[in-house]
Scaffold this active site. Structure first.
Site, PDB file in Angstrom:
ATOM      1  N   LYS A  61       9.442  -6.317  13.081  1.00  0.00           N
ATOM      2  CA  LYS A  61       8.522  -7.276  12.981  1.00  0.00           C
ATOM      3  C   LYS A  61       7.414  -6.691  13.749  1.00  0.00           C
ATOM      4  O   LYS A  61       6.217  -7.574  14.180  1.00  0.00           O
ATOM      5  CB  LYS A  61       8.801  -8.531  13.553  1.00  0.00           C
ATOM      6  N   THR A  65       6.500  -2.041   7.922  1.00  0.00           N
ATOM      7  CA  THR A  65       6.335  -2.227   6.283  1.00  0.00           C
ATOM      8  C   THR A  65       5.234  -1.387   6.108  1.00  0.00           C
ATOM      9  O   THR A  65       5.137  -0.487   5.367  1.00  0.00           O
ATOM     10  CB  THR A  65       6.337  -3.617   5.849  1.00  0.00           C
ATOM     11  N   TRP A  66       3.964  -1.895   6.727  1.00  0.00           N
ATOM     12  CA  TRP A  66       2.815  -1.206   6.550  1.00  0.00           C
ATOM     13  C   TRP A  66       2.694   0.691   6.824  1.00  0.00           C
ATOM     14  O   TRP A  66       2.157   1.237   5.998  1.00  0.00           O
ATOM     15  CB  TRP A  66       1.574  -1.932   7.397  1.00  0.00           C
ATOM     16  N   HIS A 122      14.956   1.462  13.646  1.00  0.00           N
ATOM     17  CA  HIS A 122      14.833   0.354  14.646  1.00  0.00           C
ATOM     18  C   HIS A 122      15.484   0.696  15.632  1.00  0.00           C
ATOM     19  O   HIS A 122      15.414   0.017  16.749  1.00  0.00           O
ATOM     20  CB  HIS A 122      15.140  -1.093  13.987  1.00  0.00           C
ATOM     21  N   LYS A 266       1.942 -13.043   6.324  1.00  0.00           N
ATOM     22  CA  LYS A 266       0.569 -13.282   6.311  1.00  0.00           C
ATOM     23  C   LYS A 266      -0.182 -12.064   6.743  1.00  0.00           C
ATOM     24  O   LYS A 266      -1.528 -12.053   6.440  1.00  0.00           O
ATOM     25  CB  LYS A 266       0.174 -14.515   7.295  1.00  0.00           C
TER      26      LYS A 266
HETATM   27  P1  PAP Z   1      10.502  -5.321   9.326  1.00  0.00           P
HETATM   28  O1  PAP Z   1      10.768  -5.105  11.028  1.00  0.00           O
HETATM   29  O2  PAP Z   1      11.595  -6.455   9.070  1.00  0.00           O
HETATM   30  O3  PAP Z   1      10.543  -3.983   8.670  1.00  0.00           O
HETATM   31  P2  PAP Z   1       7.728  -5.472   9.938  1.00  0.00           P
HETATM   32  O4  PAP Z   1       7.110  -4.851   8.480  1.00  0.00           O
HETATM   33  O5  PAP Z   1       7.858  -4.678  10.998  1.00  0.00           O
HETATM   34  O6  PAP Z   1       9.074  -6.232   9.493  1.00  0.00           O
HETATM   35  O7  PAP Z   1       6.820  -6.551  10.239  1.00  0.00           O
HETATM   36  C1  PAP Z   1       6.586  -7.745   9.245  1.00  0.00           C
HETATM   37  C2  PAP Z   1       4.875  -7.951   9.227  1.00  0.00           C
HETATM   38  O8  PAP Z   1       4.270  -6.893   8.554  1.00  0.00           O
HETATM   39  C3  PAP Z   1       4.703  -9.401   8.562  1.00  0.00           C
HETATM   40  O9  PAP Z   1       3.504 -10.011   9.472  1.00  0.00           O
HETATM   41  P3  PAP Z   1       3.572 -11.442   9.784  1.00  0.00           P
HETATM   42  O10 PAP Z   1       5.062 -11.928   9.860  1.00  0.00           O
HETATM   43  O11 PAP Z   1       2.667 -11.681  10.819  1.00  0.00           O
HETATM   44  O12 PAP Z   1       2.842 -11.872   8.339  1.00  0.00           O
HETATM   45  C4  PAP Z   1       3.979  -8.720   7.313  1.00  0.00           C
HETATM   46  O13 PAP Z   1       3.018  -9.838   6.767  1.00  0.00           O
HETATM   47  C5  PAP Z   1       3.090  -7.402   7.959  1.00  0.00           C
HETATM   48  N1  PAP Z   1       3.040  -6.597   6.592  1.00  0.00           N
HETATM   49  C6  PAP Z   1       3.808  -6.263   5.865  1.00  0.00           C
HETATM   50  N2  PAP Z   1       2.902  -5.213   4.807  1.00  0.00           N
HETATM   51  C7  PAP Z   1       1.814  -5.188   5.204  1.00  0.00           C
HETATM   52  C8  PAP Z   1       0.373  -4.383   4.951  1.00  0.00           C
HETATM   53  N3  PAP Z   1       0.582  -3.579   3.755  1.00  0.00           N
HETATM   54  N4  PAP Z   1      -0.639  -4.537   5.802  1.00  0.00           N
HETATM   55  C9  PAP Z   1      -0.675  -5.357   6.710  1.00  0.00           C
HETATM   56  N5  PAP Z   1       0.497  -6.177   7.064  1.00  0.00           N
HETATM   57  C10 PAP Z   1       1.870  -5.836   6.457  1.00  0.00           C
END
Ligand code: PAP
Length: 289
Positions: A61, A65-66, A122, A266
């Protein structure tokens, strides 16, 4: 063998969930679900890292993903563009294999010269396979404001587990600390990226990332707008609106399958303020601002 000596599984932490029970295992000080725990043991036993590997590492988290989306777009930019990339039809988590879950795919990449060197994890630094640390391969590590990590975790688990579990193990500081300590010893081999900085100035961090993993943008590419195109392709607005990320399912065959949309909530800095409200804090004596 070290793994056998330290193989202390403690299936003592149980979280109720919609379908049956999910048992958590503690290994080398960190908790994990069964499939990832078993994958960790396997990776530590048999993964043979190469110096050319690039490990994309993070605590869950923190916006993995980004980072995965950007890293994948950077290293495959010679083969695909914004209209042909796999990212349009595949969840970023499925584009880069997870060491503790997809060992076979990681090894396939190793055996097929020409495939990209990216491996995700992770795992905390102390649980990485010895061959990986010994290979001195590069590591990119992303971290994020802890309050937004807690909220992101909370929302994710609330959706996946369908209830809020207040004793979910949260090991954020130990995770960051392990990689930070290692970066002091392995100078120039571990790149730290901060989510909030990346959002503020993605161009700078995307260029640093590309250079670090050995895919530096040429002057011609910069002039042609390749960096901006990659940032646009990987943006939250673009990725979260793709059909695959709105309606697909990650690991549908498994016990803990996850809807792809949950990886795109978000992506807002400071969203924690909407959860840690004055009303909720009143009377607790806790001041967050
Ligand atoms: P994971 O550990 O399950 O892989 P991870 O990707 O680390 O999750 O975290 C998810 C966060 O990345 C989400 O944030 P939020 O819960 O505060 O909304 C998700 O919205 C955000 N995220 C995913 N893709 C992108 C992107 N392309 N650009 C910016 N933020 C992103």
């Amino acid at each position: 063998m070290e793994d056998d000596d330290s193989f202390k599984t403690c299936p003592q932490h149980t979280i109720s969930r919609l379908k049956g029970n999910m048992t958590m295992y503690k290994y080398l000080g960190f908790w994990n679900i069964k499939s990832l725990h078993e994958g960790t043991i396997l990776a530590r036993k048999s993964f043979k890292a190469k110096p050319s590997d690039v490990l994309i590492s993070s605590c869950p988290k923190t916006d993995t993903t980004w980072l995965k989306t950007l890293a994948f777009a950077i290293v495959t930019r010679d083969k695909f563009d914004g209209s042909t990339t796999q990212l349009l039809t595949t969840l970023p988590h499925e584009c880069i294999p997870l060491l503790e879950h997809d060992l076979e795919k990681v090894e396939d990449n190793h055996n097929n010269a020409g495939l990209f060197p990216l491996v995700a994890t992770h795992l905390p630094y102390t649980s990485l396979p010895e061959s990986l640390v010994a290979s001195d391969c590069k590591i990119v590590y992303i971290y994020r404001d802890v309050k937004d990590v807690i909220v992101s975790h909370y929302c994710f688990l609330h959706e996946v587990v369908k209830l809020f579990v207040d004793d979910v193990p949260f090991e954020y500081w130990d995770h960051i600390w392990g990689y930070w300590k290692a970066s002091q010893e392995r100078l120039g081999r571990i790149l730290f990226l901060k989510y909030e900085d990346m959002k503020e100035d993605p161009t700078n961090d995307v260029k640093r990332l590309a250079e670090f993993i050995g895919y530096l943008f040429s002057i011609e590419e910069e002039k042609a707008g390749v960096v901006e195109n990659i940032i646009k392709l990987c943006s939250f607005e673009n990725m979260s609106n793709l059909e695959v990320n709105k309606s697909g399912t990650h690991r549908p065959e498994e016990d803990v399958s996850i809807e792809n949309r949950l990886y795109f909530k978000k992506a807002k800095d400071g969203d924690w303020e909407n959860y840690f409200t004055d009303e909720k804090l009143s009377g607790t004596g806790l001041v967050l601002k």
